[in-house]
Each structure stands twice: as structure tokens, then as C-alpha cells.
Design a protein around this motif. Structure first.
Motif, short mmCIF file in Angstrom:
data_model
loop_
_atom_site.label_atom_id
_atom_site.label_comp_id
_atom_site.label_asym_id
_atom_site.label_seq_id
_atom_site.Cartn_x
_atom_site.Cartn_y
_atom_site.Cartn_z
N TRP A 183 0.99 -1.31 -0.09
CA TRP A 183 -0.01 -0.15 0.17
C TRP A 183 1.05 1.18 -0.01
O TRP A 183 0.58 2.36 -0.65
CB TRP A 183 -0.93 0.04 1.31
CG TRP A 183 -1.70 1.30 1.41
CD1 TRP A 183 -1.56 2.01 2.49
CD2 TRP A 183 -2.50 2.06 0.48
NE1 TRP A 183 -2.26 3.28 2.31
CE2 TRP A 183 -2.91 3.12 1.09
CE3 TRP A 183 -2.97 1.73 -0.73
CZ2 TRP A 183 -3.75 4.37 0.39
CZ3 TRP A 183 -3.86 2.57 -1.19
CH2 TRP A 183 -4.23 3.75 -0.89
N ARG A 184 2.09 1.13 0.60
CA ARG A 184 2.77 2.56 0.78
C ARG A 184 3.50 2.60 -0.52
O ARG A 184 3.96 3.83 -1.03
CB ARG A 184 3.76 2.29 1.85
CG ARG A 184 3.22 2.26 3.16
CD ARG A 184 2.65 3.60 3.50
NE ARG A 184 2.15 3.43 4.99
CZ ARG A 184 1.45 4.73 5.66
NH1 ARG A 184 1.13 5.60 4.86
NH2 ARG A 184 1.20 4.58 6.82
N TYR A 185 3.71 1.47 -1.23
CA TYR A 185 4.26 1.32 -2.66
C TYR A 185 3.40 2.32 -3.59
O TYR A 185 3.73 3.06 -4.28
CB TYR A 185 4.60 0.01 -2.92
CG TYR A 185 4.94 -0.16 -4.61
CD1 TYR A 185 6.17 0.43 -5.06
CD2 TYR A 185 4.11 -1.09 -5.39
CE1 TYR A 185 6.43 0.33 -6.33
CE2 TYR A 185 4.43 -1.12 -6.67
CZ TYR A 185 5.30 -0.85 -7.18
OH TYR A 185 5.60 -0.79 -8.53
N LEU A 186 2.16 1.69 -3.30
CA LEU A 186 1.04 2.07 -4.30
C LEU A 186 1.05 3.75 -4.07
O LEU A 186 0.83 4.52 -5.18
CB LEU A 186 -0.20 1.85 -3.96
CG LEU A 186 -0.51 0.12 -4.60
CD1 LEU A 186 -1.77 -0.23 -4.16
CD2 LEU A 186 -0.11 0.01 -5.95
N GLN A 187 1.22 4.36 -2.75
CA GLN A 187 0.90 5.56 -2.55
C GLN A 187 2.29 6.46 -3.20
O GLN A 187 2.12 7.32 -3.73
CB GLN A 187 1.00 5.84 -1.16
CG GLN A 187 -0.30 5.58 -0.20
CD GLN A 187 -0.12 5.87 1.27
OE1 GLN A 187 0.89 5.45 1.88
NE2 GLN A 187 -0.94 6.39 1.70
N ALA A 188 3.63 5.69 -3.05
CA ALA A 188 4.62 6.16 -3.66
C ALA A 188 4.59 6.25 -5.18
O ALA A 188 5.03 7.31 -5.82
CB ALA A 188 5.91 5.55 -3.40
N LEU A 189 3.78 5.65 -5.84
CA LEU A 189 3.22 5.56 -7.16
C LEU A 189 2.26 6.91 -7.43
O LEU A 189 2.01 7.03 -8.73
CB LEU A 189 2.93 4.34 -7.79
CG LEU A 189 4.02 3.06 -8.03
CD1 LEU A 189 3.17 1.99 -8.26
CD2 LEU A 189 5.07 3.37 -8.85
N GLY A 190 1.44 7.15 -6.54
CA GLY A 190 0.65 8.23 -6.85
C GLY A 190 -0.76 7.61 -7.12
O GLY A 190 -1.63 7.86 -7.88
N THR A 191 -1.10 6.57 -6.49
CA THR A 191 -2.43 5.58 -6.77
C THR A 191 -3.79 6.51 -6.53
O THR A 191 -3.56 7.10 -5.79
CB THR A 191 -2.29 4.27 -5.85
OG1 THR A 191 -3.40 3.69 -6.35
CG2 THR A 191 -2.38 4.78 -4.75
N PRO A 192 -4.42 6.32 -7.48
CA PRO A 192 -5.91 6.81 -7.31
C PRO A 192 -6.62 6.28 -6.30
O PRO A 192 -7.69 6.96 -5.98
CB PRO A 192 -6.48 6.67 -8.73
CG PRO A 192 -5.83 5.44 -9.51
CD PRO A 192 -4.41 5.38 -8.92
N MET A 193 -6.34 4.82 -5.93
CA MET A 193 -7.16 4.45 -4.92
C MET A 193 -7.23 4.97 -3.42
O MET A 193 -6.01 5.62 -3.17
CB MET A 193 -6.57 2.96 -4.77
CG MET A 193 -6.59 2.12 -6.19
SD MET A 193 -6.32 0.42 -5.54
CE MET A 193 -7.57 -0.19 -4.57
N THR A 194 -8.09 4.99 -2.83
CA THR A 194 -8.24 5.28 -1.24
C THR A 194 -7.68 4.16 -0.59
O THR A 194 -7.82 2.95 -0.96
CB THR A 194 -9.56 5.55 -0.83
OG1 THR A 194 -10.54 4.59 -0.99
CG2 THR A 194 -10.04 6.66 -1.91
N GLU A 195 -7.31 4.24 0.78
CA GLU A 195 -6.87 3.45 1.73
C GLU A 195 -8.23 2.16 1.90
O GLU A 195 -8.12 1.24 2.03
CB GLU A 195 -6.47 3.68 3.03
CG GLU A 195 -5.81 2.87 3.99
CD GLU A 195 -5.47 3.54 5.14
OE1 GLU A 195 -5.68 2.70 6.24
OE2 GLU A 195 -5.01 4.44 5.21
N GLU A 196 -9.09 2.79 1.98
CA GLU A 196 -10.59 1.96 2.23
C GLU A 196 -10.89 1.47 0.93
O GLU A 196 -11.14 -0.07 1.08
CB GLU A 196 -11.69 2.86 2.32
CG GLU A 196 -11.90 3.59 3.69
CD GLU A 196 -10.71 4.85 3.68
OE1 GLU A 196 -10.54 5.22 2.66
OE2 GLU A 196 -10.42 5.35 4.83
#
Length: 589
Positions: A183-196
Motif C-alpha cells: 500500500w505504501r508502494y502504491l502511495q509512492a506511485l501516486g495511486t488513485p485508490m483510497t486506503e478504504e
């Protein structure tokens, strides 16, 4: 006379017993003890020798005690010997024998107190072994300090010690950690997904939310780009889960090593549960136990008391742990056919035994107390050809308080006080010393205010202040070498306070031996506190009575004798602090 005065007198007692009652069994003589009496007014030492040998000698214990006392009092180093109780003998040493411990300390230096009790036996001390799922917290800290001090203690007492960390990196918690890092990797990529949205697709949900995984996610992004999640959307776990798991565990273990190094803890060996599983160690060990009829397919009885809603009677692969003292046989396979944690742990201990250890000593949290009997059973079953001892030291929880209020969480970890928080607040030495001021299985309150107070109520300060005072006296005298002081006459040391301090110094080797055998490193902290109290008492007495001051220009011989005592005291304090992993201070600021 040897460095250990208790060992010396014990040898004298055994020697006199052989002369008094020829032909005594050596096994009986091996059980002879020489210990401090419960009441110091009874003497310096007491022995149970007469009580032990009376029956095989067919003599009344009191008669043996009388005859033994008569023989012992004739020796040069024993001033008085008196029968006591049903078969004990109380002993009082000559002042010359007591004073002789001062040069013994100075000749040996900080090696004083080291013994041969361990006989060179190989001991594996496994401690910390935290799941690599986040920063180390206060609970891990206590186990780390207790384990490290215990390993140091065993080494000093004559064991060949290996310090080991067992990495629990093969369970569901580590899989959950990998999802959190992803999830932190996805955040680093700028994912459009929310944590939920992301959490909804994770088995069991997102369990680890601490900020400590942000750098891991960034590092994954720098290494892999978007290859593990094209477009910032989660890919099939089969394409990334193992890669992320290995990367994250390695990152967490690097951080754990840094935390441990900040605490002064360095392990000799790191053993990976996942690597042991991959190498088949658990399966090989279970196959060996199966060949001996110790593994079978069976159905366990339901748990005693209230029946859990999810309990069902089903056939399982079971280890016959009841044959080795456990209260129930233990499952080795889960319903999906994979190993239970216990099965993997059997592989871990089989690996230790294969590496040739004679003794396995492990430090666990108190919540693992129920796991001890099954592991004892496993080690006993695995080492029938050459029995290997297995000891577990349980550590209770630590509550951190400041200003009288609980300190509950770290900004970085989110839910708990980290080890690094604690070290940053009060310093490594205060953390280590304080963690050893209670028996490991007693709950403790770590008061952040109290451990930095400069008062006699703070044992860290009290012991360090004693060493600093010793060093101050010796610097004032020109820092004479201990080896030079070892040769000075000591007859001027005749005040009861001085003799009490020497008696305390002489108890150091026996304290090391007893603490090592009992697996109780907190005894070292207790000893050092008592030693510091004896020294501070003498210091304060010298302020009131000028004849007892350490340095007197009009009494050069008495000054040299007292400098020898001061140097010996500083040496033993350093020896004890070394076991605890605490650095002695030269002066208090």
C-alpha cells in the motif's frame, strides 16, 4: 587462595571431610555447599556438609558437624567454626583471609569473578526474536536487555555462548506486513485508490498502518518503478507478494539491527524461519520423530472448560509431547496441510541441536508461558542421543510513565512506545540498567523521570556515582596502577565498614556463578547496588571520622591500603556493569 573465596573454603571443607570420613562417595561430596548464612551475625559462611554426609557415614549430623568444625578451625584462613542446627557449620574467616581478596581483585582486574561453572559448554542464547513487522517497542526492549545480559553472564561464568536472533518471517503476520508495504508502494506511485478501497481487497484488512513503512514503499518504487503495480493499481499478488515480503522483511531487519545496536545489543547469528522452512529442516525433524513412533494421526480431546464455538473433532498430525511431560499432544499440521508454528519451531530447535549446542536458553514474553512445556518436550525428544538442556526466561510487560502518567504511543509507530523513543529520552545505559532492576518475570514500571534523577533512590545513578567517586579518589592520588596496589600491606584496613566492603567484593565470583545457574541477570544489578551502598557508607563515614579518609598525607601506608580498596571497588563495579552492558562513568556531571 583462588579468586573465589567461597570456592576456596568449599575445597577446604571437602578436603577435611575426606580426612574425617574416608571413602565418602564423590557424588555426595559434589553436593556440599558453602554459602553466606541467612543471618550475617552467624559468620561469613555456612556449610551443609555434615547434614549431607551423616547418613552415608552412619553418624549423627551433630557429631559430624562438631568433628568437622574442629578440623576446619585449625586451618590458617578460618578464625572460628561452630556447629549449628541439625548439621550445619558456621564459619568465620580470619581478617587476613578477607583482606587477601583486595589484591586478588587487583591482580585479576575486570576478569575477577569469571568462573569455570559453565565448563566450556556451548550455550545458544536466543532472545528478542521479534516479528519483523515494525520498529522494536518497549516490550522487546526488556527481552533484549535480559537476554543480552544473561548471555554476558553465562560467558563470564565459563560457558561458550552464541547470541542468536530467530526471525519469525514465515507466518501470516509477515504476509500482512507485505500487503501494508505494498500500500505504501502504491502511495509512492501516486495511486488513485483510497486506503478504504485497497483495504477492502486484502484478506483480513490492512493491519499495519505505521508511518515506518513509508520509506519502504518509497524504496520499492525507486527499485521497481511501476512494474509491481502498472498504473498504480494492485496487480495479482502472485506477481509481487513474495518480492515485497522479502524486501520488507530485509528493511525491517535492518531497522531492528540499528535499534538493537543503539541499545548495545549485537547478535552473533540471525536464523530465518522462512529459510529453515525452505530448507526442509522442520520436515526432516518431523520425519525423524515419526520414525521413532512419536508422530501419529489422531483426534485430540476437546479443550477443558467451555467448548469454543469453532472447535471440531478432526484427525490431525500430532506429536506425542505427553511422553515428555506435556499435558496434551500437539498438532504439527494445519487443516490446509501446512506446518503449524510449533512444527517450524521443531525445525528451529533441531537445527540448534545439529549445530552442537549443549544448552538452549531462550527469553520469551510472559504471554508465551503456555508454550514452554511443548517446546521442552520437543527438545527432549530431539536430543535423546545426547540430551540438550532447555531453559526459558519469561519477561513481563513494561509500563512507561512520565509525570506520573502512562506514556502510550509513539508518533512514528502510532500505537506504542518504541525502543528508540526510550533510548532518546533517557540514554542507553539508563535503559539497560533499569530493565535489570526487577526480576524478569515481575511486571515493572519504567518511570522516565525517576531514571534520570540524581538521588540514591535511582539505582542507575547510585551505582554510577560510586564508580565516579572511586575514580575521583584515584585521580587525586595520581591514578596508581592496580597491579602496583596489589602488593601494598593491608593491615590498616581494620574498620568494620572497610571489612564489610571487602566482604562484599569477595562475594562477586559467587554472585556470578549463582546468577548464571539461576538464569537471573537481575542479581547483578542487586549486587552492584549493595556494593555501591557499602562504598558510599565508607565514604560518608570518612567525612565524619578523618582517620578513615582515603587519602591522608600523614598516613602514607594507610593511604596506600585504602587506595587499593578503592581501586578494587571500582574494578568490581566495572566488572558488573560489563555483564549488564552498561558503560561506567568517570565523573558525574
Amino acid at each position: 587462595m583462588t579468586d573465589d573465596i567461597f570456592r576456596t573454603i568449599r575445597e577446604a571443607v571437602v578436603d577435611e571431610l575426606r580426612g574425617l570420613i574416608p571413602g565418602l562417595d564423590e557424588g555426595v561430596l559434589a553436593r556440599v555447599l558453602v554459602e553466606p548464612p541467612r543471618d550475617p551475625s552467624h559468620g561469613d559462611m555456612a556449610t551443609n556438609a555434615a547434614l549431607l554426609v551423616a547418613k552415608p557415614a552412619r553418624m549423627a549430623p551433630q557429631k559430624v558437624a562438631q568433628d568437622l568444625a574442629a578440623r576446619l578451625v585449625a586451618r590458617n584462613d578460618i578464625a572460628a567454626a561452630a556447629p549449628a542446627g541439625p548439621g550445619f557449620v558456621n564459619l568465620r574467616l580470619t581478617e587476613a583471609a578477607i583482606r587477601a581478596q583486595v589484591p586478588a581483585v587487583l591482580r585479576a582486574g575486570e576478569a575477577f569473578g569469571g568462573g569455570t561453572t559453565g565448563g566450556g559448554r556451548k550455550a545458544d542464547v536466543e532472545y528478542v526474536s521479534a516479528n519483523p513487522t515494525g520498529p522494536m517497542h518497549v516490550g522487546h526492549c526488556r527481552g533484549a536487555v535480559v537476554g543480552d545480559a544473561l548471555a554476558n553472564l553465562l560467558h563470564k561464568a565459563g560457558w561458550d555462548v552464541t547470541k542468536e536472533y530467530y526471525i519469525n518471517d514465515a507466518g501470516a503476520q509477515v504476509q500482512a506486513l507485505a500487503w501494508a508495504a505494498y500500500w505504501r508502494y502504491l502511495q509512492a506511485l501516486g495511486t488513485p485508490m483510497t486506503e478504504e478501497e485497497f483495504s477492502a481487497g486484502i484478506p483480513g484488512g490492512l493491519q499495519y498502518r505505521g508511518e515506518y513503512l513509508v520509506p519502504v514503499g518509497n524504496a520499492l518504487q525507486q527499485k521497481h518503478g511501476d512494474a509491481l503495480a502498472p498504473g498504480g493499481r494492485p496487480a495479482d499478488p502472485s506477481l509481487w507478494l513474495e518480492t515485497v515480503r522479502e524486501f520488507t522483511v530485509a528493511a525491517m531487519m535492518d531497522e531492528i539491527r540499528e535499534d538493537l545496536a543503539a541499545l548495545g545489543v549485537r547478535h552473533d547469528v540471525f536464523i530465518s524461519e522462512a529459510a529453515l522452512v525452505k530448507s526442509g529442516e522442520a520436515d526432516k525433524a518431523i520425519a525423524a520423530l515419526t520414525a521413532r513412533g512419536l508422530v501419529y494421526e489422531g483426534v485430540l480431546e476437546p479443550p477443558k472448560g467451555k467448548l469454543p464455538d469453532d472447535w471440531e473433532a478432526r484427525e490431525q498430525t500430532l506429536f506425542r509431547s505427553t511422553e515428555f511431560g506435556d499435558d496434551v499432544d500437539r498438532p504439527l499440521r494445519k487443516s490446509d496441510g501446512s506446518n503449524t508454528y510449533f512444527a517450524n519451531d521443531i525445525g528451529n530447535h533441531a537445527d540448534k541441536i545439529a549445530r552442537g549446542f549443549d544448552e538452549l536458553v531462550q527469553v520469551w514474553g510472559a504471554d508465551h508461558g503456555g508454550y514452554v512445556p511443548r517446546m521442552k518436550a520437543a527438545v527432549a525428544a530431539l536430543s535423546t542421543d545426547k540430551p540438550v538442556s532447555f531453559d526459558v526466561v519469561l519477561t513481563q510487560i513494561v509500563k512507561v510513565v512520565k509525570g506520573g502518567q502512562p506514556v502510550r504511543m509513539s508518533k512514528r509507530a502510532g500505537t506504542y512506545v518504541t525502543l528508540r523513543d526510550l533510548i532518546d529520552e533517557v540514554g542507553r545505559d539508563a535503559v539497560r540498567f533499569t530493565m535489570l532492576t526487577r526480576k524478569a518475570d515481575a511486571q515493572m514500571e519504567f518511570d522516565l523521570d525517576a531514571v534520570v534523577q540524581q538521588s540514591r533512590d535511582n539505582p542507575v545513578f547510585y551505582v554510577q556515582y560510586a564508580h565516579a567517586r572511586c575514580r575521583s579518589v584515584l585521580r587525586q592520588a595520581g591514578d596508581p596502577a592496580g597491579t602496583d596496589l596489589a602488593a601494598v600491606p593491608l593491615e590498616a584496613l581494620d574498620d568494620p565498614t572497610e571489612m564489610a566492603l571487602i566482604r562484599r567484593l569477595s562475594a562477586w565470583p559467587r554472585t556470578v556463578e549463582a546468577a548464571a545457574l539461576a538464569r537471573e541477570p537481575h542479581r547483578i544489578a542487586f549486587f552492584l547496588h549493595d556494593l555501591a551502598a557499602d562504598f558510599h557508607l565508607l565514604w560518608n563515614k570518612g567525612r565524619e571520622d578523618t582517620t578513615l579518609r582515603f587519602i591522608r598525607e600523614d598516613e602514607p601506608e594507610a593511604t596506600r591500603a585504602r587506595l587499593a580498596l578503592v581501586a578494587a571497588t571500582a574494578t568490581v563495579i566495572r566488572s558488573g556493569l560489563a555483564v549488564m552492558g552498561v558503560t561506567p562513568v568517570e565523573e558525574m556531571r
